[in-house]
Scaffold this motif. Structure first.
Motif, mmCIF file in Angstrom:
data_model
loop_
_atom_site.group_PDB
_atom_site.id
_atom_site.type_symbol
_atom_site.label_atom_id
_atom_site.label_comp_id
_atom_site.label_asym_id
_atom_site.label_seq_id
_atom_site.Cartn_x
_atom_site.Cartn_y
_atom_site.Cartn_z
ATOM 1 N N THR B 66 0.837 -1.071 0.056
ATOM 2 C CA THR B 66 0.025 0.007 0.063
ATOM 3 C C THR B 66 0.808 1.166 0.027
ATOM 4 O O THR B 66 2.113 1.275 0.572
ATOM 5 N N ALA B 67 0.363 2.319 -0.261
ATOM 6 C CA ALA B 67 1.010 3.288 -0.556
ATOM 7 C C ALA B 67 1.373 4.112 0.889
ATOM 8 O O ALA B 67 0.649 4.095 1.797
ATOM 9 N N LYS B 70 -1.182 9.153 2.767
ATOM 10 C CA LYS B 70 -2.716 8.798 3.037
ATOM 11 C C LYS B 70 -3.401 10.184 2.842
ATOM 12 O O LYS B 70 -4.455 10.009 1.802
ATOM 13 N N LEU B 71 -2.933 11.231 3.291
ATOM 14 C CA LEU B 71 -3.736 12.569 3.141
ATOM 15 C C LEU B 71 -3.725 13.036 1.836
ATOM 16 O O LEU B 71 -4.740 13.721 1.295
ATOM 17 N N ASP B 75 -6.810 7.552 -3.113
ATOM 18 C CA ASP B 75 -7.473 6.411 -2.618
ATOM 19 C C ASP B 75 -8.526 6.680 -1.687
ATOM 20 O O ASP B 75 -9.801 6.204 -1.645
ATOM 21 N N ARG B 260 -3.112 10.265 -11.012
ATOM 22 C CA ARG B 260 -3.934 8.872 -10.678
ATOM 23 C C ARG B 260 -3.453 8.430 -9.432
ATOM 24 O O ARG B 260 -4.652 7.739 -8.868
#
Lengths: 345, 345, 345, 345
Positions: B66-67, B70-71, B75, B260
């Motif tokens: 997962t990347a 987050k912020l 996603d 993206r």
């Protein structure tokens, strides 16, 4: 400087340049070739530096022929320098082992790591209290509490301390605890920080930016020197390439190249360049063999619990071989381990 | 996360990992292959982040799936964001032209450049008062005097101002004059600065580090976002490669890749990436065509007298073509020029 | 050429160089600066090329000031060239779409892909019968059987054929079927192959080596030209960098740079540079916008069954947008789609 | 292989993958995480290799977890190999010095260089009869006449010969004269050539492509091995980076990395990587210290007259130091000079 005229340059273009250079107090020598004309500029380069020579009519290229750095250049200071950190030399006659934990985590962990460092022959202790991390969610260091731990461990072990500073406004604070300030690879062009460490009376270890050319690295050193601090040790720690098997590509050739261009000492960081424990000892051997004036190495008493870069730290079992390498390789390149130099002093 | 075991891993190694993960509150799913065993980790990654899984017996590789941001990730924020700078939008529906001098030199030069910018269709003014320069002997900017000039020119032209800040402790000062703060390529991992602009209530333009992967660039944005500021515009300005014909290699692919992965707007700097005037217009066309949400361009009334980067600034004669490009290309990619968007608003 | 003397060069060193150059039939102009002396060489560079000037006493640097390529240089051939492939132009006035499958797999797959290409506006068909693959275990192409399929599909669709040759000794065979020979990125310095395609009377598409500087790319073209074949189209297809989000980094700046240095047409391959279907259309737009003379694109009727590079091939649903891009963007850069140029001819 | 599903993947997407893998004769293990689902694939990778898994709905990433090479991998051949060239070993127990002229120019020059090589402790002679040159106007080698000179000098000195082959169709001819065939950096992905040297019964030295990852280099070796020839010696010779002070950046880390991945011997070329005489000895020391199984070095009796790469060749005055390095460093890494190994055999 040399100006190369394009194939379509006309005599008026060349005259315009000769006049412009003359007006700036310089002299221009014109060499007319079969297909190109070349103009050599003579005078104080600083005077031409702000002219947009490249933008003048007929100009194809402008090439600098002297180094843009002065204070750190060997041209004006032919003898290689030795920098002393709490009495420990880093310079042409010695190989200095700097070791310790990547990050200061607890007093016990730091003391244990310092004892490991000493057992391997280190004469300087490394350890980070301020950690620049790619992720804001990663451990960022203990800050001043970490500096106090380092000072305590210095007291207990006698090892002078090298530690990183990441913000210009922390320089005085860090310098009040440390024997040498480290500027990390991510700050290699943080000019505010470079100027701040240049104004402080403590030795500085300047890591190469992971994308810095050797010339840019020396220009970063020049920023420090220009503010009055010439106690600079350069540290090669790998550059970024397309290869993904190692974190970065250690550029050992940079050591002899820099030693020819600059009088400053150059050391190598085999821990951060590869990012893998199994590469640290081979790269340490290569570092000393190529002529580095020292190495800086991560050790950790319990790397499986490390808060930072555990996978690259040497462990207890690696120390005898590290000690052997640091003892046996320097004589083959005409140097002595810094520890021996101190003992015999 | 996925752990790949080496060919020589024994069952006890696998059990040890399953237990370690369980102890950290996660779950481990084991897939035994012909030559390799794979362990999938499920749970809160933050819990595993400090474990030295790579250092455990039998482990060949550990892969994140997962990347790490987050912020700024798309996603959790599927719709692309629009950032407003003094009322001017930068976002998915528009193409915003930011233009002005590389460095603020004099009031007249700045005003002239701002008029040039406006003539070409710019809705934001760029201009540097603090210049990070590779050489300590190069022009370093006018500092606060430059900020005052920018504020005056904003008054005269109505163009909101974008300007660079290079030191965490100047952020409040710069923010008191500017409409948008720029963090430059050399400070892309100056975390103290990133956190400082994250705490200020002004939009930030974050240039990609010249050696930053796209993931590192987004992590730098995450540093800003984590301190509460989500008004971030990303700016691609070329990466360092082996090619020497251009100063850097403009990575146009980064625009659709980032759009993206992240909801943040992305613009392109065609002036600094190539470092050559003759490349600015072709690269501006490519920037808009690839889908960039804006471009930031150097213009100068008298580039032959510029104190910084004169050879790349557009001149008066280039403005009609720049205006045409900024007007005609956006509709072909489903966007409108920001100037038109404002006029029709 | 320009010779820069080191700071420790003595007059005898300079005299020695002047004599050496004179002995080789050239002339040397000496410019004495404050810290450095510069010597400009005038005459036939070929005469100096074998001298080890860099090895002479006192020499610090030797710089070439003229391009090492001649036949492909725009210096001697100012007008940009148009190459015709089976009657289809590739050159300054047009944008040519070349499309087809990465690899020829079956007659039906090739025909279907050719129909897709045509529907999108392509005027040339691409397709590989010989595939250079990183792994010896990967599909290597159908060889001559693939060439026969291409010839059949040309008959059925009227599209001239572009196909790769990987071995000097296959050049005649491939040329007997193809309208244009492609030399791939891995063979960009396979000089035996370059010379072989230079001796054949068919146009050649020369891809840039993924690690080639622009100068090396033009030197590879010079190898072909030197054997008598000037019908060369250069193809930029991405260079290798540290970025891992894309297979390679498409260097769009190379297009205007090369068009200024060389008279040869330059096209872009947006499929292989990114290696991702979602990037093909944005990069195609950027390619035409930056001024490329054409694009070469992978299409596949059933990419999930492709034996090679399926993940990057455009599919049926992408064709209307591809057709629109190839139709609408060229007029904005003063060009016409090659298909329209042929129709109106 | 591991498949990472995107955050928007639905159960049907996962089922589709499980079925596809099952249909290809494999098994898929599903690990459902909080934000991502991971699917581990078990079975014969070759079966999945042609599936476009990355193109399936819901798939975010596909990661390979086993090496794509088999015959050269240490997984299946844990003991490191020794390759013998005319009786001279290259392998884990020894350090082999290969030296000679870059290019064969005349019988006398070749003999003189061979005597220099021998004086420094070399047990193998290098020398090029076919030279791949960036410029078609540069000296391309003497061809078969050069091979005859090498054979004569072998007779006179007893040194087995290593020489480059650049075209698949010359392999038999070159092999009829040489003891070891060299494949150069520009041909590192010339698969026709790799296959041809794979079919011949002579040892091969495979240089790393200047832009090749370690994995690609090992895949190139796999091409040779797959045709039946496992007598392969890998040669690191520098990779291309942004640094311009050296021709290429010698990647010493590649030696321990490759020795862990593959059983093949690895040597280093310190002459071509740096491209500068003053770097050859420091890099030779680093090469042996890091654990290389040999070094290959340019020497020339009269470098100022060399037709190729004169500026990097060692001269007479350098030989005593080269001899000392090759004698004194191997014991510190648990090896012996190949010359001593032969003498004591």
């Amino acid at each position: 400087m040399v100006i190369v005229m394009g194939p379509d340059a006309v005599p008026a273009d060349i005259e315009a340049i000769v006049e412009t250079i003359g007006g700036a107090g310089g002299e221009a020598f014109v060499s007319r070739g079969v297909s190109r004309t070349i103009i050599g500029l003579v005078g104080d380069i600083a005077q031409f530096g702000t002219l947009d020579l490249r933008g003048m009519r007929g100009v194809a290229d402008v090439m600098r022929v002297t180094a843009p750095y002065k204070l750190v250049s060997r041209d004006n200071h032919p003898e290689r320098s030795t920098v002393r950190v709490g009495g420990v030399p880093i310079g042409p006659g010695t190989v200095t082992l700097i070791a310790g934990p990547c990050a200061v985590e607890t007093p016990q962990q730091t003391l244990d790591a310092a004892e490991m460092a000493k057992a391997a022959g280190a004469t300087l202790l490394r350890g980070g209290a301020y950690k620049p991390r790619t992720s804001p969610y990663a451990f960022q260091g203990l800050g001043e509490a970490g500096l106090r731990i380092l000072a305590d461990v210095r007291e207990q072990t006698g090892l002078p301390v090298v530690t990183e500073v990441v913000d210009a406004h922390d320089v005085e604070l860090v310098a009040s605890y440390a024997d040498m300030l480290q500027v990390g690879t991510r700050n290699a062009q943080n000019f505010a920080l470079l100027q701040a460490v240049g104004r402080i009376g403590k030795p500085v270890m300047l890591k190469r930016g992971m994308n810095a050319t050797i010339e840019e690295w020396l220009m970063a050193a020049e920023y420090i020197a220009q503010r009055g601090n010439l106690d600079i040790v350069l540290c090669e720690r790998g550059i970024r390439t397309f290869e993904t098997a190692t974190r970065n590509t250690l550029d050992v050739s940079a050591v002899p190249v820099v030693q020819r261009l600059s009088h400053l000492p150059v050391i190598i960081d085999p821990s951060h360049s590869g990012g893998r424990r199994d590469l640290v000892l081979p790269l340490t051997r290569a570092a000393i063999a190529v002529g580095a004036d020292g190495v800086i190495i991560d050790v950790h008493p319990r790397p499986e619990q490390a808060l930072c870069d555990g996978p690259q730290a040497l462990v207890d079992g690696d120390l005898p071989e590290l000690a052997r390498v640091v003892r046996e390789f320097p004589p083959l390149v005409g140097k002595v381990p810094a520890g021996e130099a101190l003992a015999s002093a």
